[in-house]
Design a protein around this motif. Structure first.
Motif, mmCIF file in Angstrom:
data_model
loop_
_atom_site.group_PDB
_atom_site.id
_atom_site.type_symbol
_atom_site.label_atom_id
_atom_site.label_comp_id
_atom_site.label_asym_id
_atom_site.label_seq_id
_atom_site.Cartn_x
_atom_site.Cartn_y
_atom_site.Cartn_z
ATOM 1 N N THR A 13 0.853 -1.182 0.000
ATOM 2 C CA THR A 13 0.000 0.000 0.000
ATOM 3 C C THR A 13 0.894 1.238 0.000
ATOM 4 O OG1 THR A 13 -1.654 -1.188 1.262
ATOM 5 C CG2 THR A 13 -1.865 1.190 1.194
ATOM 6 N N TYR A 14 0.616 2.182 -0.904
ATOM 7 C CA TYR A 14 1.415 3.397 -1.024
ATOM 8 C C TYR A 14 0.547 4.620 -0.790
ATOM 9 C CZ TYR A 14 4.812 0.415 -3.352
ATOM 10 O OH TYR A 14 5.703 -0.563 -3.648
ATOM 11 N N ASP A 15 1.196 5.686 -0.372
ATOM 12 C CA ASP A 15 0.534 6.981 -0.280
ATOM 13 C C ASP A 15 0.388 7.507 -1.704
ATOM 14 O OD1 ASP A 15 -0.350 9.535 0.229
ATOM 15 O OD2 ASP A 15 1.470 10.200 1.233
ATOM 16 N N GLY A 16 -0.830 7.699 -2.165
ATOM 17 C CA GLY A 16 -1.072 8.084 -3.550
ATOM 18 C C GLY A 16 -1.085 9.578 -3.798
ATOM 19 N N TYR A 62 0.212 13.297 -4.698
ATOM 20 C CA TYR A 62 1.271 13.782 -5.579
ATOM 21 C C TYR A 62 1.025 15.232 -5.937
ATOM 22 C CZ TYR A 62 -2.009 13.360 -9.468
ATOM 23 O OH TYR A 62 -3.090 13.493 -10.291
ATOM 24 N N THR A 107 6.177 12.709 -5.634
ATOM 25 C CA THR A 107 5.333 11.637 -5.135
ATOM 26 C C THR A 107 6.178 10.600 -4.401
ATOM 27 O OG1 THR A 107 3.672 9.983 -5.721
ATOM 28 C CG2 THR A 107 5.471 10.305 -7.278
ATOM 29 N N LYS A 108 5.522 9.803 -3.563
ATOM 30 C CA LYS A 108 6.188 8.693 -2.894
ATOM 31 C C LYS A 108 5.897 7.376 -3.602
ATOM 32 C CE LYS A 108 6.228 10.870 1.600
ATOM 33 N NZ LYS A 108 5.811 10.808 2.986
ATOM 34 N N MET A 109 5.144 7.442 -4.696
ATOM 35 C CA MET A 109 4.818 6.236 -5.456
ATOM 36 C C MET A 109 6.070 5.730 -6.174
ATOM 37 S SD MET A 109 1.616 5.505 -5.083
ATOM 38 C CE MET A 109 1.189 4.509 -6.477
ATOM 39 N N ASP A 146 6.237 4.515 -9.160
ATOM 40 C CA ASP A 146 6.179 4.751 -10.600
ATOM 41 C C ASP A 146 5.189 5.865 -10.897
ATOM 42 O OD1 ASP A 146 3.821 3.515 -10.018
ATOM 43 O OD2 ASP A 146 4.003 1.946 -11.506
ATOM 44 N N ASP A 147 5.180 6.294 -12.149
ATOM 45 C CA ASP A 147 4.287 7.354 -12.600
ATOM 46 C C ASP A 147 3.019 6.714 -13.142
ATOM 47 O OD1 ASP A 147 3.056 9.563 -13.629
ATOM 48 O OD2 ASP A 147 4.626 10.053 -15.068
ATOM 49 N N ARG A 148 1.881 6.999 -12.552
ATOM 50 C CA ARG A 148 0.625 6.384 -12.960
ATOM 51 C C ARG A 148 0.124 6.856 -14.325
ATOM 52 N NH1 ARG A 148 0.556 1.860 -10.549
ATOM 53 N NH2 ARG A 148 0.971 2.074 -8.365
ATOM 54 N N ASN A 157 9.359 -1.064 -14.110
ATOM 55 C CA ASN A 157 7.937 -1.042 -13.761
ATOM 56 C C ASN A 157 7.016 -1.417 -14.913
ATOM 57 O OD1 ASN A 157 7.990 1.202 -15.365
ATOM 58 N ND2 ASN A 157 7.553 2.673 -13.765
#
Length: 95
Positions: free
Chosen positions: A18-21, A23, A61-63, A65-67, A78
């Motif tokens: 689970t990541y903080d989404g 950004y 962001t803390k993700m 990868d780039d969504r 990724n």
């Protein structure tokens, strides 16, 4: 270690994947300068503007990868092509 489970209770699942989404993204920006008419009239130009613009400039962001990446391609980290950062420098002249 992740494992298959049939539990419907979401709170019982771990947070390992689970990541903080949240950004912040600067998608595009442009800076321009219009040269004063007193200078452009001397060379027969009525209007002259110099500009610099860019796309996909910043992403915080803390993700992992780039969504918004192109998911049709492949990258070893990724599975997606990275989002392209682009800069344009130009001049707009009106005679």
């Amino acid at each position: 270690m992740p494992r298959w489970t049939t539990r419907a209770d979401v709170a019982a699942r771990g947070t390992r994947y689970t990541y903080d989404g949240s950004y912040v993204r600067l998608k595009n920006a442009e800076v321009s300068y219009r040269i004063p008419a007193k200078f452009t009239k001397k060379i027969g130009v009525s209007n002259c503007r110099v500009y610099l613009n860019g796309d996909n400039l910043l992403l915080w962001t803390k993700m992992p990868d780039d969504r918004e990446a192109n998911l049709g391609g492949f990258d070893s980290t990724n599975g997606a092509y990275p989002t392209v950062r682009r800069f344009n420098l130009g001049i707009d002249i009106t005679l």
